[in-house]
Motif scaffolding. Structure first.
Motif, PDB file in Angstrom:
ATOM      1  N   ARG A 150       0.818  -1.221   0.000  1.00 37.46           N
ATOM      2  CA  ARG A 150       0.000   0.000   0.000  1.00 37.46           C
ATOM      3  C   ARG A 150       0.851   1.270   0.000  1.00 37.46           C
ATOM      4  NH1 ARG A 150      -2.313   0.312   4.533  1.00 37.46           N
ATOM      5  NH2 ARG A 150      -1.762  -1.666   5.537  1.00 37.46           N
ATOM      6  N   ALA A 151       2.113   1.134   0.421  1.00 36.16           N
ATOM      7  CA  ALA A 151       3.020   2.283   0.404  1.00 36.16           C
ATOM      8  C   ALA A 151       3.613   2.526  -0.980  1.00 36.16           C
ATOM      9  CB  ALA A 151       4.141   2.076   1.424  1.00 36.16           C
ATOM     10  N   GLY A 152       3.253   1.686  -1.940  1.00 33.47           N
ATOM     11  CA  GLY A 152       3.728   1.876  -3.312  1.00 33.47           C
ATOM     12  C   GLY A 152       5.058   1.225  -3.611  1.00 33.47           C
ATOM     13  N   ALA A 153       5.445   0.225  -2.809  1.00 37.33           N
ATOM     14  CA  ALA A 153       6.722  -0.465  -3.044  1.00 37.33           C
ATOM     15  C   ALA A 153       6.697  -1.178  -4.388  1.00 37.33           C
ATOM     16  CB  ALA A 153       6.986  -1.459  -1.922  1.00 37.33           C
ATOM     17  N   ARG A 154       7.894  -1.421  -4.915  1.00 46.51           N
ATOM     18  CA  ARG A 154       8.025  -2.145  -6.187  1.00 46.51           C
ATOM     19  C   ARG A 154       7.909  -3.636  -5.889  1.00 46.51           C
ATOM     20  NH1 ARG A 154      12.994   0.107  -9.655  1.00 46.51           N
ATOM     21  NH2 ARG A 154      11.995  -1.314 -11.131  1.00 46.51           N
ATOM     22  N   VAL A 155       6.692  -4.125  -5.912  1.00 40.41           N
ATOM     23  CA  VAL A 155       6.398  -5.517  -5.572  1.00 40.41           C
ATOM     24  C   VAL A 155       6.019  -6.264  -6.843  1.00 40.41           C
ATOM     25  CG1 VAL A 155       5.005  -7.065  -4.152  1.00 40.41           C
ATOM     26  CG2 VAL A 155       5.468  -4.731  -3.373  1.00 40.41           C
ATOM     27  N   LYS A 156       6.611  -7.439  -7.034  1.00 36.74           N
ATOM     28  CA  LYS A 156       6.184  -8.310  -8.127  1.00 36.74           C
ATOM     29  C   LYS A 156       6.224  -9.740  -7.619  1.00 36.74           C
ATOM     30  CE  LYS A 156       6.403  -9.004 -13.089  1.00 36.74           C
ATOM     31  NZ  LYS A 156       6.995  -8.556 -14.359  1.00 36.74           N
ATOM     32  N   LEU A 157       5.076 -10.404  -7.690  1.00 37.45           N
ATOM     33  CA  LEU A 157       4.918 -11.738  -7.105  1.00 37.45           C
ATOM     34  C   LEU A 157       4.716 -12.775  -8.202  1.00 37.45           C
ATOM     35  CD1 LEU A 157       2.942 -12.763  -3.985  1.00 37.45           C
ATOM     36  CD2 LEU A 157       2.398 -13.904  -6.141  1.00 37.45           C
ATOM     37  N   ALA A 158       5.442 -13.886  -8.088  1.00 39.79           N
ATOM     38  CA  ALA A 158       5.285 -15.013  -9.012  1.00 39.79           C
ATOM     39  C   ALA A 158       4.398 -16.068  -8.363  1.00 39.79           C
ATOM     40  CB  ALA A 158       6.645 -15.617  -9.351  1.00 39.79           C
ATOM     41  N   GLY A 159       3.425 -16.555  -9.121  1.00 38.67           N
ATOM     42  CA  GLY A 159       2.545 -17.600  -8.605  1.00 38.67           C
ATOM     43  C   GLY A 159       1.869 -18.337  -9.737  1.00 38.67           C
ATOM     44  N   SER A 160       1.272 -19.462  -9.391  1.00 41.81           N
ATOM     45  CA  SER A 160       0.510 -20.216 -10.381  1.00 41.81           C
ATOM     46  C   SER A 160      -0.845 -19.548 -10.601  1.00 41.81           C
ATOM     47  CB  SER A 160       0.299 -21.651  -9.891  1.00 41.81           C
ATOM     48  OG  SER A 160      -0.540 -21.650  -8.748  1.00 41.81           O
ATOM     49  N   ALA A 161      -1.522 -19.940 -11.668  1.00 42.35           N
ATOM     50  CA  ALA A 161      -2.862 -19.418 -11.909  1.00 42.35           C
ATOM     51  C   ALA A 161      -3.793 -19.790 -10.760  1.00 42.35           C
ATOM     52  CB  ALA A 161      -3.402 -19.964 -13.232  1.00 42.35           C
ATOM     53  N   GLU A 162      -3.626 -20.985 -10.230  1.00 45.51           N
ATOM     54  CA  GLU A 162      -4.477 -21.416  -9.114  1.00 45.51           C
ATOM     55  C   GLU A 162      -4.263 -20.529  -7.896  1.00 45.51           C
ATOM     56  OE1 GLU A 162      -5.570 -25.396  -6.477  1.00 45.51           O
ATOM     57  OE2 GLU A 162      -3.750 -25.372  -7.707  1.00 45.51           O
ATOM     58  N   SER A 206      12.657 -11.282 -14.140  1.00 47.45           N
ATOM     59  CA  SER A 206      11.592 -10.380 -14.589  1.00 47.45           C
ATOM     60  C   SER A 206      11.132  -9.424 -13.493  1.00 47.45           C
ATOM     61  CB  SER A 206      10.389 -11.185 -15.111  1.00 47.45           C
ATOM     62  OG  SER A 206      10.755 -12.009 -16.192  1.00 47.45           O
ATOM     63  N   GLY A 207      12.046  -9.083 -12.589  1.00 48.13           N
ATOM     64  CA  GLY A 207      11.726  -8.144 -11.523  1.00 48.13           C
ATOM     65  C   GLY A 207      10.973  -8.743 -10.346  1.00 48.13           C
ATOM     66  N   VAL A 208      10.829 -10.071 -10.318  1.00 48.51           N
ATOM     67  CA  VAL A 208      10.089 -10.739  -9.247  1.00 48.51           C
ATOM     68  C   VAL A 208      10.881 -10.684  -7.941  1.00 48.51           C
ATOM     69  CG1 VAL A 208       9.274 -12.998  -8.424  1.00 48.51           C
ATOM     70  CG2 VAL A 208       8.787 -12.270 -10.770  1.00 48.51           C
ATOM     71  N   ASN A 209      10.217 -10.318  -6.854  1.00 52.29           N
ATOM     72  CA  ASN A 209      10.870 -10.338  -5.538  1.00 52.29           C
ATOM     73  C   ASN A 209      10.012 -11.012  -4.466  1.00 52.29           C
ATOM     74  OD1 ASN A 209       8.914  -8.370  -5.203  1.00 52.29           O
ATOM     75  ND2 ASN A 209      10.372  -6.666  -5.095  1.00 52.29           N
TER      76      ASN A 209
END
Length: 300
Positions: A150-162, A206-209
């Motif tokens: 919510r603070a606008g951090a550069r967040v990128k999450l990898a996950g399955s479609a499920e 790909s920028g995922v963290n």
């Protein structure tokens, strides 16, 4: 004639012995193979005859085999009883002791199945964040993660479609903790292989963290991901436990104590390390199980 009778008696004795053997199953995934080998080797050490049917298949197949009497024992997770009995929303399945007690009582009444005491490890869906990122941002819980997003951090999450779409996974976390990840903050991978999502986060692909994880994943032990706590207990508790047919336990009551001792020492950290040996290092599940049981002095 006498020789034929002796041969027939020996064959009948062998058949009877095999018929009394305990058929040990497990799920086909890495952790299932490891837990199945723990059960199998404990029973063998106790002198109980066994038939190895480990790595039989997914939950639906193994569960059906146990209920129908085609298996005698296999490791299951307490939270899955919520699905077996359509009690997914029951708050009892969010508390370790109540989840075990409810799973045990429901299965005993409906199917004459006995849940032995579970491991303390809880293998549920969670979010992991790259270790250096979590330390810098002070992330330890999903409340912290929500604040960070919510603070606008550069967040990128990898996950399955499920994981991204299931009401029991990311959407449930977002609703409970008050954050939303936009489409450009998600990397959705085919399949449900957490080793791929963990690798993406650990290596910043790909920028995922951040990554979907199962909390006992072996890759966590070697990549240094920080698994965020879920203080509101959105996920059900998934503690592994041996589940055995009641008539088989009556026949071999000596199996209870050593099986419960073997599972009692399986903490989250311990199970992650053991899983890493099979998932990451490619070691045979039987060897890893034997090493563990020797360390616990349950095998010579």
């Amino acid at each position: 004639m006498r020789r034929a009778i002796v041969s027939l008696l020996l064959a009948l004795a062998a058949f009877a012995s095999h018929a009394q053997a305990v058929r040990v199953g497990s799920k086909a995934d890495n952790e299932g193979a490891l837990l199945g080998q723990i059960v199998l080797q404990v029973l063998r050490h106790e002198g109980i005859p066994v038939v190895d049917r480990t790595q039989l298949g997914p939950t639906s197949i193994v569960r059906r085999a146990l209920v129908n009497g085609d298996l005698d024992v296999y490791p299951e997770y307490t939270g899955n009883a919520g699905f077996f009995f359509h009690r997914e929303s029951d708050p009892a399945f969010r508390d370790p002791r109540r989840a075990y007690a409810l799973a045990a009582s429901l299965d005993e009444a409906a199917n004459r199945l006995v849940w032995l005491a579970p491991a303390p490890a809880d293998n549920h869906w969670a979010i992991g964040v790259r270790g250096d990122v979590a330390r810098a941002a002070g992330l330890a819980t999903l409340d912290d993660f929500s604040r960070w997003v919510r603070a606008g951090a550069r967040v990128k999450l990898a996950g399955s479609a499920e994981f991204v779409e299931s009401d029991a996974a990311l959407p449930a976390f977002q609703q409970a903790y008050g954050f939303t990840l936009r489409g450009d903050q998600l990397l959705v991978l085919a399949g449900g292989d957490t080793s791929a999502t963990i690798k993406a986060a650990a290596e910043g692909i790909s920028g995922v963290n951040a990554s979907m994880v199962y909390s006992t994943d072996g890759a966590i032990a070697v990549t240094g991901l920080t698994v965020l706590d879920d203080p509101r207990h959105i996920e059900m508790v998934y503690q592994p436990a041996p589940v055995v047919r009641e008539d088989v336990l009556r026949r071999y009551p000596a199996m209870r104590a050593p099986l419960e001792a073997a599972f009692r020492a399986l903490t989250v950290e311990r199970l992650r390390r053991l899983n890493a040996r099979t998932q990451i290092d490619g070691e045979d599940a039987g060897k890893v199980a034997a090493d563990y049981l020797r360390q616990e002095k349950l095998l010579p």
